[in-house]
Design an enzyme around this catalytic site. Structure first.
Site, short mmCIF file in Angstrom:
data_model
loop_
_atom_site.label_atom_id
_atom_site.label_comp_id
_atom_site.label_asym_id
_atom_site.label_seq_id
_atom_site.Cartn_x
_atom_site.Cartn_y
_atom_site.Cartn_z
CD GLU A 1 -17.21 1.95 42.26
OE1 GLU A 1 -18.00 1.00 43.28
OE2 GLU A 1 -17.41 2.31 41.37
CD GLU B 1 -18.86 -5.35 38.28
OE1 GLU B 1 -19.07 -5.30 39.84
OE2 GLU B 1 -18.48 -5.05 37.43
CD GLU C 1 -22.19 1.78 30.47
OE1 GLU C 1 -22.62 0.50 30.61
OE2 GLU C 1 -21.49 2.23 31.38
CG ASP D 1 -13.62 -2.89 33.49
OD1 ASP D 1 -13.49 -2.51 32.44
OD2 ASP D 1 -14.66 -2.63 34.76
C1 DMJ Z 1 -21.38 -3.13 34.05
O1 DMJ Z 1 -22.31 -2.29 33.57
C2 DMJ Z 1 -20.65 -3.90 33.03
O2 DMJ Z 1 -20.19 -5.44 34.09
C3 DMJ Z 1 -19.39 -3.42 32.84
O3 DMJ Z 1 -18.26 -3.81 32.17
C4 DMJ Z 1 -18.55 -2.37 34.09
N1 DMJ Z 1 -19.19 -2.94 35.09
C5 DMJ Z 1 -20.80 -2.41 35.09
C6 DMJ Z 1 -21.40 -2.82 36.34
O4 DMJ Z 1 -20.28 -3.16 37.80
#
Ligand code: DMJ
EC number: 3.2.1.-
Length: 559
Positions: free
Chosen positions: A372, A393, A139, A279
């Protein structure tokens, strides 16, 4: 006025054709004008959304990390980032202003340059990382390191004219300091980094050795860019070593699990997917290939993508599957998966992207906003995971699909999303997350990614100018990094490897880069490119995995 009927048949035909042509031209011009007017209006609406979120953050939360829009207060304990604010911070320093760091690249795109410059100056003078804080590596990398690097690149680009006064690479220095504090996390027997790191003291005693695939497999864009910008190779090497190790741990089906142990290198969760925990691993393989031009990123991506189509895909949907057997595990749509069609656009798999995007939008429309989780086998919302934390997204994929197709339907999708966001999540103190999309009950949290990503992608959907000017890739947090040929690895002279990508295609793409094409136009679908040049050699690409069900059938190369 002379009517068509008074003329001889030839002249009449000619005149009628001329009139029809003029008619179509007028209609076409007016629909084009209508489209442009709509885009302008929507740009303004999104700009207003951004400023409503940003101004409230600056008023009630800055310099803390995130805004609590219902109580007009702040939070420093980012559930995902960790806690950058501890009691023993220097007294002149009150927080890490994560939302400001995250907002800079959006300010550069849709805001005004003086606010960008003000933010850069404040961060240069106040942001410090020598703090006793345990942060989540992934993060902190995507939000803070990525935010700083992207803003630095935008600041030094003279065409943007974002900085009027002097700028002495202060954001890059901050990024470098942060990057060095990440390095101890990679000192493990496997090279896979710990998920958590203390910025002052390194890895803490008894730190958990558990991490996720995306946690250790999606650091390469930010850390690679940091190495290229500073000349210090340690950042890129650490991230690349971790990525290669992760790839070595894949199953014989080319699938990766969701969680693993960084010390033993063993998988802990075997269920595999394109959603939470995995992802951005897929995303960074392809984007690293676009940014750095290294062939093995493409090789890893194409194998991983092919496996995702074989084992997760069911028509437009993607379920989870066991990494060893390939057998389906969970049949659910998760909102994080909605980034996938955007990635498919970059991979040139537009038809598949379109069909998956439509299903996500169908669920968005069904509830008014995307929950979600949604259970695919029961066609119902997950009993507990009904929230929507202002995620970007679906807006992201809509933006990519519009760029690739210019189909105005995607503008309607964006308009509907803007409408829902204003209707359900806008409050006087900013934009609030939704706790339950079936009741639209709100939660007191405005995530920083709402400014970094959600507003940015919605704006870019209605504004072509930013991506038209340059080739950018967007990090997983929506921070743009320019694609420049000097960062590209040169291909060896004689090409004889067994990569999926051929030298011809690489040259083709390099040509496109050099001719100034946008990164979005580099749709790297090897099968399409190669088969059109050498029809005798049939090669199936990841984009064309046959599907037994007739209505789920992938299109052939010809189609
Ligand atoms: C974001 O912090 C980034 O896109 C991360 O890869 C996963 N998704 C969150 C927001 O949904």
């Amino acid at each position: 006025m002379m009517s068509c009927t008074l003329l001889n048949p030839k002249k009449r035909l000619f005149l009628c054709l001329l009139v029809s042509l003029a008619f179509f031209l007028v209609v076409d011009t007016s629909s084009q004008q209508h489209l442009e007017a709509k885009k302008k209006l929507m740009r303004e609406k999104v700009r207003q959304m951004f400023y409503h979120a940003y101004d409230n953050y600056m008023t009630y939360a800055f310099p803390h990390d995130e805004l609590k829009p219902l109580t007009k207060s702040f939070t420093d304990s980012l559930s995902e980032l960790g806690n950058l604010k501890l009691e023993h911070l220097p007294t002149d320093y009150n927080g890490s202003a994560v939302t400001l760091v995250e907002s800079l690249s959006s300010l550069a795109i849709l805001g005004n340059s003086s606010e960008f410059e003000k933010g850069v100056r404040w961060l240069s003078d106040n942001l410090k990382f020598d703090i006793d804080a345990r942060v989540n590596l992934f993060e902190c990398n995507i939000r803070v390191l990525g935010g700083l690097i992207s803003a630095h690149l935008l600041a030094i680009d003279p065409t943007n004219r974002l900085i009027q006064g002097s700028y002495n690479n202060q954001l890059l220095r901050l990024a470098e300091d942060l990057g060095k504090r990440f390095l101890p996390a990679f000192e493990t027997p496997t090279g896979l980094p710990y998920a958590w790191i203390n910025l002052k003291n390194g890895v803490m005693e008894n730190e958990t050795t558990e991490t996720s695939t995306s946690g250790c497999g999606s650091l390469i864009l930010e850390m690679g860019a940091l190495s290229r910008l500073t000349g210090d190779p340690r950042f890129e090497s650490a991230a690349l070593r971790a990525l290669r190790q992760l790839w070595r741990m894949r199953s014989s089906l080319d699938l990766l699990g969701t969680t693993l142990d960084v010390v033993t290198g063993e998988w802990l969760e075997y269920s595999s997917s394109i959603g939470a925990g995995v992802d951005s691993f897929y995303e960074y393989l392809l984007k690293a290939y676009i940014l750095f031009g290294k062939e093995d990123y493409w090789q890893m991506f194409s194998s991983a993508y092919l496996a995702s189509q074989k084992y997760f895909r069911h028509g437009p949907w993607y379920h989870e599957a066991n990494m060893w057997s390939g057998k389906p595990t969970y049949w659910q749509l998760t909102s994080l998966q909605a980034f996938w069609p955007g990635l498919q656009v970059l991979a040139g798999d537009i038809a598949a992207a379109n069909s998956t995007h439509r299903e996500f939008f169908y669920v968005w429309e069904k509830f008014g906003i995307l929950p979600e989780r949604y259970l695919l086998d029961h066609q119902m919302i997950h009993p507990t995971m009904k929230y929507y934390p202002l995620r970007p997204e679906l807006a992201e994929s809509t933006f990519y699909l519009y760029q690739a197709t210019k189909d105005p339907w995607y503008l309607d999708v964006g308009e509907a999303m803007v409408k829902s966001l204003n209707l359900y999540t806008k409050v006087p103190g900013g934009f609030a997350s939704v706790r339950d999309v079936t009741t639209m009950q709100l939660e007191d949290h405005q995530h920083s990614f709402f400014l970094a990503e959600t507003c940015k992608y919605l704006y870019l959907l209605f504004d072509d100018s930013f991506v038209a000017k340059r080739n950018y890739i967007f990090t997983t947090e929506g921070h743009p990094i320019q694609v420049v040929s000097s960062w590209h690895e040169k291909l060896p002279k004689s090409y004889s490897g067994n990569w999926t990508l051929s030298k011809e295609l690489a040259n083709l793409q390099r040509g496109a880069w050099e001719s100034g094409a946008s990164a979005l136009s580099l749709q790297v679908c090897p099968s399409i490119a190669l088969n059109s040049r050498r029809p005798e050699q049939h090669r199936e690409s990841a984009c064309h995995v046959p599907d037994e069900k007739i209505n789920h059938r992938c299109r052939s190369n010809k189609e």
